[in-house]
Every structure is written in C-alpha cells, then in structure tokens.
Design an enzyme around this catalytic site. Structure first.
Site, short mmCIF file in Angstrom:
data_model
loop_
_atom_site.label_atom_id
_atom_site.label_comp_id
_atom_site.label_asym_id
_atom_site.label_seq_id
_atom_site.Cartn_x
_atom_site.Cartn_y
_atom_site.Cartn_z
N GLN A 11 0.95 -1.23 -0.24
CA GLN A 11 -0.08 0.12 -0.32
C GLN A 11 1.05 1.17 0.12
OE1 GLN A 11 -4.01 -0.01 1.82
NE2 GLN A 11 -2.90 -1.56 3.49
N SER A 91 4.64 -6.11 2.86
CA SER A 91 3.71 -6.69 3.49
C SER A 91 2.72 -6.92 2.52
CB SER A 91 2.84 -4.45 3.84
OG SER A 91 2.25 -5.19 4.46
N LEU A 92 1.04 -5.94 2.48
CA LEU A 92 0.36 -6.51 0.94
C LEU A 92 1.05 -7.48 0.03
CD1 LEU A 92 -2.26 -7.04 -0.19
CD2 LEU A 92 -1.67 -4.37 -1.74
N ARG A 116 -8.47 -9.87 3.66
CA ARG A 116 -7.63 -9.21 4.94
C ARG A 116 -7.61 -6.98 5.31
NH1 ARG A 116 -2.07 -6.49 3.65
NH2 ARG A 116 -0.07 -7.62 4.82
N HIS A 200 0.41 -3.89 11.40
CA HIS A 200 1.44 -4.82 11.48
C HIS A 200 1.77 -4.88 13.01
CE1 HIS A 200 2.45 -6.08 7.57
NE2 HIS A 200 2.43 -4.87 7.39
N GLN A 249 2.08 -12.19 9.38
CA GLN A 249 2.70 -10.99 9.15
C GLN A 249 2.02 -10.06 8.91
OE1 GLN A 249 0.82 -9.52 5.87
NE2 GLN A 249 3.06 -9.76 4.94
#
Length: 310
Positions: A11, A91-92, A116, A200, A249
């Site tokens: 993102q 991340s994503l 998610r 996170h 994660q």
C-alpha cells in the site's frame, strides 16, 4: 548466470491511472477481467479513473495493488521476460509474490486481500490508531523510543524499511509520544503517515485471527518460485506453513532490510520492482548499493528492463 529477484510493492504506491500505459495489452486486460470477475466490480475502471478517494480506501487499495503488481508481472512474461529466481513483496506485496509464484490462485487473490483489508480496518476503530516514519535513528533507538512512549498503550517498530528508516505503529497518542521521544533521541524527522489502521502492530491480532479462519478454507499450492517471507525472512514450501506465516505477518514487523540481505545471500545481483511506484527500488539502493535495481511500472520501463536483463 547471476540470479534475478522480483519484488512487489504494498500500500502507498497506488495512483489513479497506474496501468493506463498498458491499455490494450492482452496480458494486462486478461488480469483485469479476472479480477473484476473475482470481486464482482469493474477493477479496471477503478484503477483507470479512480476517484483517488475510492482507490485509497484500504479495502480497495489492497486488491488493486495486488492486481496492478500481478498485471505488470504478466506483461513481463508475455513480452518474453525470463522468470525470476526468487520473489519477495513488502507487506501486501507478499501476497502478490505468492500469486506470481503460483501458490495463491489469481482467481482467489483479490478476494483474499480485500478480506485482509476489511479485517485490518475493523480491528481498530478509525482515528484511534496511527503510523509514523522515523528517519535518521537506528533500529534499537527506535525500539527504545517506543518502549518509553507506550505508557500502557501499544506502539511498536513495524517496518524495518532501510537503514535509519523505520515505521512505527500503534495507538495514535502513543505513536505521537514515540515521535517526540525519537526526535529527542536525535531522529532527523518523525513523519505521521496517512493510513487508516496501525498495520503490522499487535493491535492487528483480531485481524490475524479472522485471516487464519479465511485462509483455512483456501487451497494453496507449493510455490513454483521461492518466496522470502516478511515475518521470518524464510523460504517456505509447505502450504500450511505459508498460511501460518501470512497470519503472523498481519501483526508482526516487515523485516525488509533482512529480506534484501537474504536475497543477496542467495546470489541475487539484480532486483526488479514489479508494479506501481519506485519506493522499494529506492529502499534496495539504500540497503545494498551493489545490487542492480530495475522497475516495471509502464511499457517504457518494461522495455528497458527487458533489454538490460537479456
């Protein structure tokens, strides 16, 4: 032959029109059509025309960033680009990497990351969580600033993006306090980030629990290309272990510096950031100047990367 790794952004790199340069390319059109069928809405329209406020909602940002990164990857393969030796994502972007690796079926991927996003947004009421980038302070000093600022709330180092570039997340008031402490410890800057949830951080545990239930229903395949994961900086081949790492994660830090170091240790000398923006390419250069870095964001960069990696 030296190894090549592809990395996928998360993102923050989204922009209205980010795939416009690939308009009419059958590989990209096919990805957009599949994504639209998966989500039951016109994904190509949202990416091409926005509006930005819609694109920037995390429940839209996560699926469109996965779709855009995967579309760029399909465009690369369709143009005759060689398959990478290793993959990773921020991340994503780890979900995009696992989709490129064949672990997550693309038909299921946009729905998965939208779920998610929803779970993450619901975990913390809007306005009560925050994130900030701390620049110019080492990792241990940032962790210490978080410990001093917590005062019974949550604030944690959550993205180790580059040397002296760490993102923190948690309760908004605690994040603000940690920014002040970090600056008192010598940080050059402490920048609040325009995000809708403290990604996170341990505040995402409720989201992780929902994600675990959702992932249990999905069928994953063994990756055709190894993926270095965010949470353990490890390569997993077993589907259940890959799922378990994705669950953790959601509420554990992104260890990006170590991921790039691990790619280099595997013999990677060239890295391609595949998808919108050039954020990760910049981070790689700060982490390891010996690695050659390329990007695929549009047709021109795809062509130049193809030429360079012949």
């Amino acid at each position: 032959m030296s190894k090549i790794a592809f990395i996928f952004p998360g993102q923050g790199s989204q922009a209205v029109g980010m795939l416009n340069d690939f308009a009419g390319l059958s590989a990209v059109d096919e990805v957009l059509q599949q994504a639209s069928a998966s989500l039951g809405e016109d994904v190509g329209q949202l990416i091409a025309n926005g509006p930005a406020e819609q694109l920037n909602l995390t429940t839209n940002t996560q699926p469109v960033m996965l779709v855009a990164g995967y579309a760029c990857y399909r465009a690369w393969l369709a143009a005759g680009g060689r398959a990478p030796d290793l993959l990773a994502g921020h991340s994503l972007g780890e979900y995009t990497a696992l989709t490129a690796a064949g672990t997550i079926a693309f038909e299921a991927a946009p729905k998965l990351v939208r779920f998610r996003a929803q779970a993450m947004q619901e975990a913390v009421p809007v306005g009560t969580g925050g994130m900030a980038a701390i620049l110019g302070l080492d990792d241990d000093a940032v962790r210490a600033a978080c410990s001093e600022a917590a005062q019974g709330e949550v604030v944690q180092a959550v993205n180790f993006n580059a040397p002296a570039q760490v993102v923190i997340a948690g309760h908004k008031a605690a994040v603000d306090r940690a920014c002040a402490v970090a600056q008192a410890k010598g940080a050059k800057r402490a920048l609040p980030l325009p995000v809708s949830a403290p990604f996170h951080s341990s505040l995402m545990l409720p989201a992780a629990e929902k994600l675990e239930e959702y992932l249990a229903k999905l069928s994953f395949s063994a990756p055709a290309i190894p993926v270095i994961n965010n949470v353990d900086v490890a390569i997993e081949h077993d589907a259940d272990r890959i799922k378990e790492a994705l669950v953790r994660q959601a509420w554990r830090p992104v260890r990006w510096v170590e991921i790039i170091q691990a790619l280099a240790a595997q013999g990677v000398t060239r890295i391609v950031e595949c998808g919108p923006g050039k954020v990760l390419a910049g981070l790689v250069k700060r982490i390891d100047k010996s690695i050659e870095v390329y990007t695929i964001t549009d047709q021109a960069s795809l062509n130049s990367t193809l030429e360079a990696l012949k």
